[in-house]
Design a protein around this motif. Structure first.
Motif, mmCIF file in Angstrom:
data_model
loop_
_atom_site.group_PDB
_atom_site.id
_atom_site.type_symbol
_atom_site.label_atom_id
_atom_site.label_comp_id
_atom_site.label_asym_id
_atom_site.label_seq_id
_atom_site.Cartn_x
_atom_site.Cartn_y
_atom_site.Cartn_z
ATOM 1 N N PRO A 183 -2.006 6.137 -6.818
ATOM 2 C CA PRO A 183 -2.321 6.770 -5.625
ATOM 3 C C PRO A 183 -3.826 7.010 -5.394
ATOM 4 N N SER A 188 0.895 -1.149 -0.172
ATOM 5 C CA SER A 188 -0.024 0.226 -0.174
ATOM 6 C C SER A 188 0.904 1.196 0.189
ATOM 7 N N TYR A 189 0.280 2.152 -0.442
ATOM 8 C CA TYR A 189 1.077 3.555 -0.166
ATOM 9 C C TYR A 189 1.123 4.121 1.148
ATOM 10 N N SER A 242 -3.287 13.468 -6.921
ATOM 11 C CA SER A 242 -3.340 11.904 -7.078
ATOM 12 C C SER A 242 -4.292 11.513 -8.538
ATOM 13 N N ARG A 287 2.756 9.393 -7.463
ATOM 14 C CA ARG A 287 3.418 8.099 -7.188
ATOM 15 C C ARG A 287 4.793 8.093 -6.946
ATOM 16 N N LEU A 317 5.339 9.985 -3.617
ATOM 17 C CA LEU A 317 5.100 9.181 -2.299
ATOM 18 C C LEU A 317 6.108 8.227 -2.176
ATOM 19 N N LEU A 318 6.560 7.481 -3.169
ATOM 20 C CA LEU A 318 7.596 6.502 -3.035
ATOM 21 C C LEU A 318 9.007 7.084 -2.566
ATOM 22 N N LEU A 332 -4.739 5.946 0.997
ATOM 23 C CA LEU A 332 -3.546 5.960 1.423
ATOM 24 C C LEU A 332 -3.425 5.529 3.050
ATOM 25 N N THR A 379 5.776 -0.415 -3.214
ATOM 26 C CA THR A 379 5.498 -0.186 -4.466
ATOM 27 C C THR A 379 4.254 -0.516 -4.994
#
Length: 494
Positions: free
Chosen positions: A291, A214-215, A257, A265, A268-269, A296, A286
Protein backbone atom coordinates in the motif's frame (compact mmCIF):
# COMPACT_ATOMS: atom_id res chain seq x y z
CA UNK A 1 0.67 38.15 -36.92
CA UNK A 2 0.42 41.06 -34.48
CA UNK A 3 2.20 41.22 -31.14
CA UNK A 4 0.65 42.56 -27.95
CA UNK A 5 2.94 43.48 -25.02
CA UNK A 6 2.06 44.29 -21.41
CA UNK A 7 3.85 44.46 -18.06
CA UNK A 8 2.59 43.25 -14.68
CA UNK A 9 4.15 42.55 -11.31
CA UNK A 10 3.28 38.86 -11.28
CA UNK A 11 2.45 36.34 -13.99
CA UNK A 12 0.75 33.06 -13.04
CA UNK A 13 0.66 30.32 -15.65
CA UNK A 14 -2.46 28.18 -15.32
CA UNK A 15 -6.01 28.88 -14.14
CA UNK A 16 -6.77 25.54 -12.56
CA UNK A 17 -7.20 24.75 -8.89
CA UNK A 18 -3.60 25.79 -8.08
CA UNK A 19 -3.47 28.83 -10.34
CA UNK A 20 -6.70 30.40 -9.13
CA UNK A 21 -5.84 29.59 -5.51
CA UNK A 22 -2.42 31.17 -5.86
CA UNK A 23 -3.86 34.23 -7.58
CA UNK A 24 -6.32 34.67 -4.71
CA UNK A 25 -3.51 34.43 -2.14
CA UNK A 26 -1.34 36.98 -3.98
CA UNK A 27 -4.26 39.32 -4.64
CA UNK A 28 -5.34 39.24 -0.98
CA UNK A 29 -1.80 39.83 0.32
CA UNK A 30 -0.92 42.51 -2.24
CA UNK A 31 -4.06 44.27 -3.50
CA UNK A 32 -1.87 46.86 -5.21
CA UNK A 33 0.14 44.24 -7.12
CA UNK A 34 -0.81 43.72 -10.79
CA UNK A 35 -1.41 40.10 -11.82
CA UNK A 36 -1.93 38.35 -15.13
CA UNK A 37 -3.04 34.70 -15.32
CA UNK A 38 -2.27 32.96 -18.59
CA UNK A 39 -4.57 30.03 -19.33
CA UNK A 40 -4.57 27.90 -22.47
CA UNK A 41 -8.16 26.70 -22.09
CA UNK A 42 -11.25 28.88 -22.57
CA UNK A 43 -12.47 28.45 -18.99
CA UNK A 44 -10.94 28.19 -15.56
CA UNK A 45 -10.72 24.79 -13.92
CA UNK A 46 -7.70 23.08 -15.48
CA UNK A 47 -8.08 19.35 -14.87
CA UNK A 48 -11.73 19.83 -13.96
CA UNK A 49 -12.48 21.50 -17.28
CA UNK A 50 -10.41 19.10 -19.39
CA UNK A 51 -11.71 15.75 -18.09
CA UNK A 52 -15.38 15.18 -18.85
CA UNK A 53 -15.79 11.42 -18.82
CA UNK A 54 -18.80 9.86 -17.07
CA UNK A 55 -18.56 9.98 -13.30
CA UNK A 56 -15.48 12.24 -13.17
CA UNK A 57 -14.96 13.21 -9.54
CA UNK A 58 -12.34 13.99 -6.95
CA UNK A 59 -10.54 11.11 -5.28
CA UNK A 60 -9.99 13.23 -2.15
CA UNK A 61 -12.59 14.51 0.29
CA UNK A 62 -13.65 18.07 -0.39
CA UNK A 63 -13.02 19.40 3.13
CA UNK A 64 -9.31 18.99 2.37
CA UNK A 65 -9.39 19.25 -1.44
CA UNK A 66 -11.10 22.62 -1.34
CA UNK A 67 -9.32 25.86 -0.47
CA UNK A 68 -8.78 26.54 3.22
CA UNK A 69 -9.54 30.23 2.66
CA UNK A 70 -12.87 29.40 0.96
CA UNK A 71 -14.30 26.30 2.63
CA UNK A 72 -16.31 23.70 0.77
CA UNK A 73 -19.42 23.14 2.90
CA UNK A 74 -21.29 20.53 0.85
CA UNK A 75 -21.39 17.24 2.75
CA UNK A 76 -20.91 15.10 -0.35
CA UNK A 77 -17.45 13.64 0.29
CA UNK A 78 -16.22 13.13 -3.30
CA UNK A 79 -17.51 15.91 -5.54
CA UNK A 80 -18.20 15.55 -9.25
CA UNK A 81 -15.95 17.29 -11.74
CA UNK A 82 -18.41 19.95 -12.89
CA UNK A 83 -19.07 21.01 -9.28
CA UNK A 84 -15.34 21.35 -8.63
CA UNK A 85 -14.85 23.41 -11.80
CA UNK A 86 -17.72 25.69 -10.77
CA UNK A 87 -16.20 26.02 -7.29
CA UNK A 88 -12.91 27.17 -8.84
CA UNK A 89 -14.71 29.69 -11.05
CA UNK A 90 -16.86 30.99 -8.19
CA UNK A 91 -13.72 31.42 -6.08
CA UNK A 92 -12.03 33.37 -8.88
CA UNK A 93 -15.07 35.64 -9.18
CA UNK A 94 -15.44 36.16 -5.43
CA UNK A 95 -11.79 37.18 -5.04
CA UNK A 96 -11.78 39.37 -8.17
CA UNK A 97 -9.17 37.43 -10.10
CA UNK A 98 -11.41 36.12 -12.89
CA UNK A 99 -10.92 39.29 -14.93
CA UNK A 100 -7.14 38.84 -14.62
CA UNK A 101 -7.22 35.66 -16.74
CA UNK A 102 -6.17 35.72 -20.38
CA UNK A 103 -7.89 32.71 -21.90
CA UNK A 104 -6.86 30.68 -24.94
CA UNK A 105 -3.16 31.52 -24.73
CA UNK A 106 -0.41 28.91 -24.86
CA UNK A 107 2.82 30.00 -23.21
CA UNK A 108 5.80 29.03 -25.34
CA UNK A 109 8.82 30.56 -23.57
CA UNK A 110 9.68 32.33 -20.34
CA UNK A 111 13.03 34.19 -20.39
CA UNK A 112 14.69 35.75 -17.37
CA UNK A 113 17.05 38.67 -17.81
CA UNK A 114 19.29 39.49 -14.85
CA UNK A 115 20.21 42.78 -16.49
CA UNK A 116 16.55 43.84 -16.52
CA UNK A 117 15.50 41.85 -13.46
CA UNK A 118 12.37 40.62 -15.15
CA UNK A 119 10.74 37.75 -16.98
CA UNK A 120 9.60 37.99 -20.57
CA UNK A 121 6.82 35.50 -21.22
CA UNK A 122 5.88 34.82 -24.84
CA UNK A 123 2.52 33.23 -25.58
CA UNK A 124 0.31 32.64 -28.60
CA UNK A 125 -3.42 33.23 -28.64
CA UNK A 126 -4.36 30.00 -30.36
CA UNK A 127 -7.63 31.19 -31.91
CA UNK A 128 -6.11 34.22 -33.66
CA UNK A 129 -2.40 33.40 -33.87
CA UNK A 130 -1.61 36.69 -32.11
CA UNK A 131 1.66 36.70 -30.17
CA UNK A 132 1.30 38.07 -26.66
CA UNK A 133 4.33 39.15 -24.67
CA UNK A 134 4.02 39.79 -20.96
CA UNK A 135 6.89 41.00 -18.80
CA UNK A 136 6.84 40.47 -15.06
CA UNK A 137 8.99 40.81 -11.99
CA UNK A 138 7.91 37.42 -10.63
CA UNK A 139 6.71 34.28 -12.41
CA UNK A 140 4.69 31.46 -10.82
CA UNK A 141 3.97 28.19 -12.59
CA UNK A 142 0.71 26.43 -11.66
CA UNK A 143 0.51 24.12 -14.66
CA UNK A 144 0.18 20.79 -12.89
CA UNK A 145 2.26 17.85 -14.03
CA UNK A 146 0.73 16.33 -17.16
CA UNK A 147 0.23 17.16 -20.81
CA UNK A 148 -3.19 18.39 -21.92
CA UNK A 149 -2.35 17.45 -25.51
CA UNK A 150 -1.80 13.73 -25.10
CA UNK A 151 -2.62 11.00 -22.64
CA UNK A 152 -0.50 7.90 -22.21
CA UNK A 153 -1.44 5.21 -24.72
CA UNK A 154 0.64 2.04 -25.00
CA UNK A 155 1.39 0.69 -28.47
CA UNK A 156 -1.35 -1.92 -28.65
CA UNK A 157 -0.91 -4.43 -31.46
CA UNK A 158 -3.78 -4.59 -33.94
CA UNK A 159 -5.62 -1.56 -32.59
CA UNK A 160 -6.29 -0.32 -36.14
CA UNK A 161 -8.11 -3.59 -36.89
CA UNK A 162 -10.71 -3.02 -34.19
CA UNK A 163 -14.08 -2.19 -35.75
CA UNK A 164 -15.47 -0.57 -32.62
CA UNK A 165 -14.56 2.77 -31.05
CA UNK A 166 -11.48 3.48 -28.93
CA UNK A 167 -11.61 6.46 -26.56
CA UNK A 168 -9.04 7.87 -24.13
CA UNK A 169 -10.74 9.42 -21.06
CA UNK A 170 -8.73 12.62 -21.49
CA UNK A 171 -10.48 13.26 -24.81
CA UNK A 172 -14.05 12.14 -24.20
CA UNK A 173 -16.43 12.88 -27.11
CA UNK A 174 -19.48 14.86 -26.01
CA UNK A 175 -21.80 12.72 -28.14
CA UNK A 176 -20.46 9.31 -27.08
CA UNK A 177 -23.34 6.92 -26.35
CA UNK A 178 -22.41 3.73 -24.53
CA UNK A 179 -25.96 2.58 -23.76
CA UNK A 180 -26.49 -1.09 -24.55
CA UNK A 181 -22.89 -1.61 -25.62
CA UNK A 182 -20.24 -4.06 -24.52
CA UNK A 183 -17.53 -1.89 -22.98
CA UNK A 184 -13.97 -2.77 -22.03
CA UNK A 185 -12.13 -0.33 -19.78
CA UNK A 186 -8.36 -0.89 -19.88
CA UNK A 187 -6.76 0.10 -16.58
CA UNK A 188 -7.11 -0.27 -12.83
CA UNK A 189 -6.43 3.21 -11.50
CA UNK A 190 -8.66 6.02 -10.27
CA UNK A 191 -10.11 6.74 -13.72
CA UNK A 192 -10.98 3.11 -14.40
CA UNK A 193 -12.65 2.50 -11.03
CA UNK A 194 -14.74 5.64 -11.63
CA UNK A 195 -15.76 4.75 -15.18
CA UNK A 196 -16.71 1.13 -14.62
CA UNK A 197 -19.61 1.57 -12.15
CA UNK A 198 -20.88 4.72 -13.89
CA UNK A 199 -20.92 3.23 -17.39
CA UNK A 200 -22.34 -0.07 -16.15
CA UNK A 201 -25.62 1.69 -15.33
CA UNK A 202 -26.46 1.90 -19.06
CA UNK A 203 -24.05 -0.42 -20.87
CA UNK A 204 -24.85 -4.03 -21.74
CA UNK A 205 -21.77 -4.99 -19.70
CA UNK A 206 -18.53 -3.36 -18.63
CA UNK A 207 -15.28 -5.28 -18.23
CA UNK A 208 -12.36 -3.76 -16.38
CA UNK A 209 -9.27 -5.24 -18.03
CA UNK A 210 -6.23 -4.79 -15.86
CA UNK A 211 -2.65 -5.89 -16.21
CA UNK A 212 -2.28 -5.80 -12.44
CA UNK A 213 -4.65 -4.83 -9.60
CA UNK A 214 -4.71 -1.67 -7.51
CA UNK A 215 -5.71 -1.24 -3.87
CA UNK A 216 -9.36 -0.20 -3.80
CA UNK A 217 -11.24 0.85 -0.69
CA UNK A 218 -14.73 2.13 -0.06
CA UNK A 219 -15.48 5.42 1.68
CA UNK A 220 -18.86 6.97 2.60
CA UNK A 221 -20.24 9.23 -0.11
CA UNK A 222 -21.86 11.52 2.46
CA UNK A 223 -20.38 13.02 5.63
CA UNK A 224 -22.95 12.05 8.26
CA UNK A 225 -20.68 13.04 11.15
CA UNK A 226 -20.49 16.64 9.95
CA UNK A 227 -24.22 16.63 9.28
CA UNK A 228 -24.93 15.69 12.90
CA UNK A 229 -22.40 18.17 14.26
CA UNK A 230 -24.03 20.85 12.15
CA UNK A 231 -27.15 20.60 14.26
CA UNK A 232 -25.22 21.82 17.31
CA UNK A 233 -22.20 23.75 16.04
CA UNK A 234 -21.72 26.70 13.67
CA UNK A 235 -20.78 25.84 10.10
CA UNK A 236 -17.25 27.21 10.51
CA UNK A 237 -16.56 24.91 13.46
CA UNK A 238 -17.95 21.88 11.61
CA UNK A 239 -15.68 22.66 8.69
CA UNK A 240 -12.57 23.08 10.84
CA UNK A 241 -13.22 19.83 12.68
CA UNK A 242 -13.99 17.94 9.47
CA UNK A 243 -10.88 19.24 7.77
CA UNK A 244 -8.66 18.41 10.76
CA UNK A 245 -10.23 14.96 11.08
CA UNK A 246 -9.79 14.09 7.42
CA UNK A 247 -6.19 15.30 7.30
CA UNK A 248 -5.41 13.16 10.36
CA UNK A 249 -7.13 10.07 8.92
CA UNK A 250 -5.43 10.40 5.52
CA UNK A 251 -2.03 10.94 7.06
CA UNK A 252 -2.59 8.07 9.47
CA UNK A 253 -3.42 5.66 6.64
CA UNK A 254 -0.35 6.74 4.70
CA UNK A 255 2.03 6.47 7.66
CA UNK A 256 0.57 3.11 8.71
CA UNK A 257 1.02 1.86 5.15
CA UNK A 258 4.69 2.84 5.19
CA UNK A 259 5.37 1.58 8.72
CA UNK A 260 3.27 -1.62 8.75
CA UNK A 261 2.75 -2.45 5.06
CA UNK A 262 1.86 -6.11 5.57
CA UNK A 263 -0.79 -5.30 8.17
CA UNK A 264 -2.31 -2.54 6.04
CA UNK A 265 -2.29 -4.88 3.06
CA UNK A 266 -4.30 -7.43 5.03
CA UNK A 267 -6.69 -4.73 6.21
CA UNK A 268 -7.35 -3.32 2.73
CA UNK A 269 -7.84 -6.74 1.19
CA UNK A 270 -10.21 -7.74 3.99
CA UNK A 271 -12.40 -4.74 3.06
CA UNK A 272 -12.64 -6.07 -0.50
CA UNK A 273 -13.68 -9.52 0.76
CA UNK A 274 -16.30 -7.92 2.98
CA UNK A 275 -17.74 -6.05 -0.01
CA UNK A 276 -17.67 -8.94 -2.50
CA UNK A 277 -18.14 -11.97 -0.27
CA UNK A 278 -15.98 -14.95 0.71
CA UNK A 279 -16.07 -16.52 -2.76
CA UNK A 280 -14.41 -13.60 -4.52
CA UNK A 281 -11.32 -14.39 -6.58
CA UNK A 282 -8.82 -12.17 -4.78
CA UNK A 283 -6.22 -12.45 -7.53
CA UNK A 284 -8.11 -9.60 -9.22
CA UNK A 285 -7.74 -7.35 -6.16
CA UNK A 286 -4.33 -8.27 -4.72
CA UNK A 287 -1.62 -5.92 -6.02
CA UNK A 288 1.99 -7.04 -6.38
CA UNK A 289 3.16 -4.00 -4.39
CA UNK A 290 2.56 -2.71 -0.89
CA UNK A 291 0.00 0.00 0.00
CA UNK A 292 1.03 3.51 -0.99
CA UNK A 293 3.85 2.39 -3.28
CA UNK A 294 1.16 3.69 -5.63
CA UNK A 295 -1.90 5.80 -4.84
CA UNK A 296 -4.90 4.07 -3.33
CA UNK A 297 -8.19 4.16 -5.24
CA UNK A 298 -11.26 5.34 -3.31
CA UNK A 299 -14.79 4.40 -4.40
CA UNK A 300 -17.84 6.13 -2.84
CA UNK A 301 -20.17 3.75 -1.03
CA UNK A 302 -18.43 0.83 -2.74
CA UNK A 303 -20.09 1.61 -6.08
CA UNK A 304 -17.54 -0.46 -8.01
CA UNK A 305 -18.10 -3.44 -5.76
CA UNK A 306 -21.87 -3.07 -6.16
CA UNK A 307 -21.54 -3.18 -9.96
CA UNK A 308 -19.43 -6.33 -9.68
CA UNK A 309 -21.89 -7.99 -7.28
CA UNK A 310 -24.83 -7.23 -9.56
CA UNK A 311 -23.08 -8.66 -12.61
CA UNK A 312 -23.21 -5.35 -14.47
CA UNK A 313 -19.42 -5.34 -14.50
CA UNK A 314 -16.57 -7.80 -14.21
CA UNK A 315 -12.80 -7.74 -13.75
CA UNK A 316 -10.27 -9.57 -15.91
CA UNK A 317 -6.58 -9.67 -15.01
CA UNK A 318 -4.43 -10.46 -18.02
CA UNK A 319 -2.14 -8.95 -20.63
CA UNK A 320 -3.26 -7.79 -24.05
CA UNK A 321 -1.93 -9.87 -26.91
CA UNK A 322 -3.63 -7.94 -29.70
CA UNK A 323 -6.78 -6.12 -30.67
CA UNK A 324 -8.99 -7.99 -33.12
CA UNK A 325 -11.82 -6.73 -35.29
CA UNK A 326 -14.34 -7.70 -32.59
CA UNK A 327 -12.44 -6.93 -29.41
CA UNK A 328 -9.26 -7.83 -27.55
CA UNK A 329 -7.39 -11.14 -27.52
CA UNK A 330 -5.54 -11.75 -24.28
CA UNK A 331 -2.25 -13.47 -23.67
CA UNK A 332 -4.15 -16.35 -22.06
CA UNK A 333 -5.93 -16.95 -25.37
CA UNK A 334 -9.29 -15.62 -24.17
CA UNK A 335 -10.99 -12.91 -26.19
CA UNK A 336 -13.08 -10.03 -24.87
CA UNK A 337 -15.75 -8.86 -27.29
CA UNK A 338 -16.30 -5.12 -27.27
CA UNK A 339 -18.19 -2.38 -29.06
CA UNK A 340 -16.29 0.32 -27.17
CA UNK A 341 -12.82 0.28 -25.58
CA UNK A 342 -11.82 2.94 -23.05
CA UNK A 343 -8.05 3.28 -22.64
CA UNK A 344 -7.76 4.49 -19.02
CA UNK A 345 -4.02 3.95 -19.34
CA UNK A 346 -2.75 7.08 -17.65
CA UNK A 347 -1.22 10.49 -18.14
CA UNK A 348 1.80 11.84 -19.95
CA UNK A 349 3.94 13.81 -17.52
CA UNK A 350 4.92 17.29 -18.66
CA UNK A 351 6.56 19.98 -16.56
CA UNK A 352 5.52 23.63 -16.90
CA UNK A 353 2.91 22.79 -19.50
CA UNK A 354 5.69 22.51 -22.07
CA UNK A 355 7.04 26.04 -21.49
CA UNK A 356 10.72 26.49 -22.37
CA UNK A 357 12.48 28.13 -19.42
CA UNK A 358 15.49 30.31 -20.21
CA UNK A 359 17.77 32.16 -17.76
CA UNK A 360 20.12 34.75 -19.23
CA UNK A 361 20.12 33.04 -22.61
CA UNK A 362 20.61 29.50 -21.28
CA UNK A 363 17.83 26.91 -21.33
CA UNK A 364 17.11 25.45 -17.89
CA UNK A 365 15.73 21.94 -17.62
CA UNK A 366 13.86 21.00 -14.48
CA UNK A 367 15.55 17.62 -14.28
CA UNK A 368 18.92 19.36 -13.87
CA UNK A 369 17.85 21.42 -10.86
CA UNK A 370 17.04 20.82 -7.21
CA UNK A 371 13.68 21.84 -5.85
CA UNK A 372 13.74 24.17 -2.84
CA UNK A 373 10.90 23.51 -0.38
CA UNK A 374 9.16 21.98 -3.41
CA UNK A 375 8.13 25.56 -4.17
CA UNK A 376 11.18 27.26 -5.74
CA UNK A 377 13.80 25.89 -8.14
CA UNK A 378 17.56 26.03 -7.64
CA UNK A 379 19.31 28.66 -9.72
CA UNK A 380 16.14 30.15 -11.22
CA UNK A 381 15.47 33.73 -10.03
CA UNK A 382 12.05 35.09 -9.03
CA UNK A 383 10.29 31.87 -9.94
CA UNK A 384 7.65 30.05 -7.92
CA UNK A 385 6.46 26.52 -8.65
CA UNK A 386 3.22 25.34 -7.07
CA UNK A 387 3.06 21.55 -6.99
CA UNK A 388 0.58 19.69 -4.79
CA UNK A 389 0.72 16.39 -2.95
CA UNK A 390 0.66 12.95 -4.52
CA UNK A 391 -0.05 11.16 -1.23
CA UNK A 392 -2.72 13.57 0.07
CA UNK A 393 -5.17 16.11 -1.40
CA UNK A 394 -3.35 18.29 -3.93
CA UNK A 395 -4.68 21.54 -2.55
CA UNK A 396 -3.26 21.03 0.94
CA UNK A 397 0.18 21.70 -0.51
CA UNK A 398 -0.80 24.26 -3.14
CA UNK A 399 -2.47 26.40 -0.46
CA UNK A 400 0.56 26.53 1.85
CA UNK A 401 2.97 26.89 -1.11
CA UNK A 402 1.06 29.98 -2.25
CA UNK A 403 1.08 31.34 1.31
CA UNK A 404 4.85 30.82 1.46
CA UNK A 405 5.32 32.70 -1.83
CA UNK A 406 3.38 35.60 -0.33
CA UNK A 407 5.66 35.50 2.74
CA UNK A 408 8.67 35.57 0.41
CA UNK A 409 7.32 38.50 -1.61
CA UNK A 410 6.52 40.37 1.61
CA UNK A 411 10.07 39.85 2.88
CA UNK A 412 11.48 41.11 -0.41
CA UNK A 413 9.28 44.22 -0.39
CA UNK A 414 10.04 45.01 3.25
CA UNK A 415 13.79 44.76 2.68
CA UNK A 416 14.00 46.37 -0.73
CA UNK A 417 15.03 43.14 -2.48
CA UNK A 418 14.20 42.81 -6.16
CA UNK A 419 15.62 39.34 -6.88
CA UNK A 420 15.70 36.03 -5.02
CA UNK A 421 17.30 32.79 -6.16
CA UNK A 422 17.85 29.50 -4.27
CA UNK A 423 21.47 28.34 -4.18
CA UNK A 424 22.75 24.86 -3.33
CA UNK A 425 26.07 25.69 -1.69
CA UNK A 426 26.42 22.33 0.11
CA UNK A 427 26.19 19.94 -2.87
CA UNK A 428 22.93 18.54 -1.56
CA UNK A 429 21.83 16.69 -4.70
CA UNK A 430 21.03 13.01 -4.36
CA UNK A 431 20.59 12.62 -8.10
CA UNK A 432 17.06 11.28 -7.64
CA UNK A 433 13.75 12.76 -8.71
CA UNK A 434 11.36 14.35 -6.26
CA UNK A 435 8.76 11.58 -6.72
CA UNK A 436 10.98 8.54 -7.23
CA UNK A 437 9.51 6.80 -4.17
CA UNK A 438 6.10 6.63 -5.85
CA UNK A 439 5.90 3.58 -8.13
CA UNK A 440 2.89 4.68 -10.19
CA UNK A 441 3.44 4.08 -13.88
CA UNK A 442 2.96 7.70 -14.94
CA UNK A 443 5.60 8.83 -12.41
CA UNK A 444 8.12 6.15 -13.33
CA UNK A 445 7.73 6.90 -17.04
CA UNK A 446 8.70 10.51 -16.38
CA UNK A 447 11.09 10.21 -13.43
CA UNK A 448 13.92 11.73 -15.48
CA UNK A 449 11.93 14.89 -16.26
CA UNK A 450 11.16 15.89 -12.67
CA UNK A 451 13.29 18.17 -10.47
CA UNK A 452 15.88 16.51 -8.24
CA UNK A 453 15.79 16.50 -4.46
CA UNK A 454 18.54 16.79 -1.88
CA UNK A 455 19.68 15.01 1.24
CA UNK A 456 18.19 17.30 3.84
CA UNK A 457 16.62 20.59 4.78
CA UNK A 458 14.64 22.57 2.23
CA UNK A 459 16.07 20.49 -0.63
CA UNK A 460 14.33 17.33 0.60
CA UNK A 461 10.81 16.60 -0.63
CA UNK A 462 8.82 15.38 2.37
CA UNK A 463 5.25 15.02 1.08
CA UNK A 464 4.22 15.56 4.72
CA UNK A 465 1.61 18.23 5.40
CA UNK A 466 2.58 18.84 9.04
CA UNK A 467 6.28 19.19 8.31
CA UNK A 468 5.71 21.24 5.17
CA UNK A 469 3.31 23.56 6.97
CA UNK A 470 5.92 24.29 9.63
CA UNK A 471 8.68 24.76 7.04
CA UNK A 472 6.67 26.99 4.71
CA UNK A 473 4.59 28.99 7.18
CA UNK A 474 6.58 29.13 10.43
CA UNK A 475 10.30 28.91 9.70
CA UNK A 476 12.14 32.14 8.79
CA UNK A 477 12.22 33.10 5.14
CA UNK A 478 15.95 33.82 5.39
CA UNK A 479 17.73 30.50 5.95
CA UNK A 480 21.09 30.81 4.22
CA UNK A 481 19.92 29.00 1.06
CA UNK A 482 18.22 31.96 -0.60
CA UNK A 483 20.33 34.64 -2.23
CA UNK A 484 18.69 38.07 -2.27
CA UNK A 485 19.71 41.05 -4.35
CA UNK A 486 18.63 44.65 -4.34
CA UNK A 487 20.45 45.61 -7.51
CA UNK A 488 21.47 44.19 -10.85
CA UNK A 489 24.70 42.86 -9.38
CA UNK A 490 23.33 39.32 -9.50
CA UNK A 491 23.64 39.11 -13.28
CA UNK A 492 27.22 37.91 -13.26
CA UNK A 493 26.46 35.09 -10.81
CA UNK A 494 23.34 33.61 -12.44
Amino acid sequence: MSTHTTHVDTVIIGAGLSGIGTACHVSRAFPERSISILERRERVGGTWDLFRYPGIRSDSDMFTFGYEFRPWHDLKVLADGSSIRQYVEDTAAEYDVLDKVQFGVQVRTAEWSSADERWTITAVHEATGETRVVTASFLISCTGYYSHDEGHLPDFAGIDDFEGQVVHPQFWPEDLDHAGKKVVVIGSGATAVTLVPTMSEDAAHVTMLQRSPSYIFSIPSYDKISEKLGKWLPQSAVYRFGRWRNIAVQRGIYLASRRWPAAMRRFLLSQVRRQLGPDVDMTHFTPNYMPWDERLCAVPNGDLFAALRDGRASVVTDHIDTFTDKGIRLRSGDELEADLVITATGLTIQMLGGVELIVDGQARRFEDQLTYKATLIEGIPNFGWVFGYTNAPWTLKSDIAATYLCRLLTHMADNGHTVVVPRDTDDQSLGIGMLDALQSGYVQRAKDTLPRQGRSGPWQVRMHYGQDKKMLLDEPVVDGHLQFSSSRALSAAV
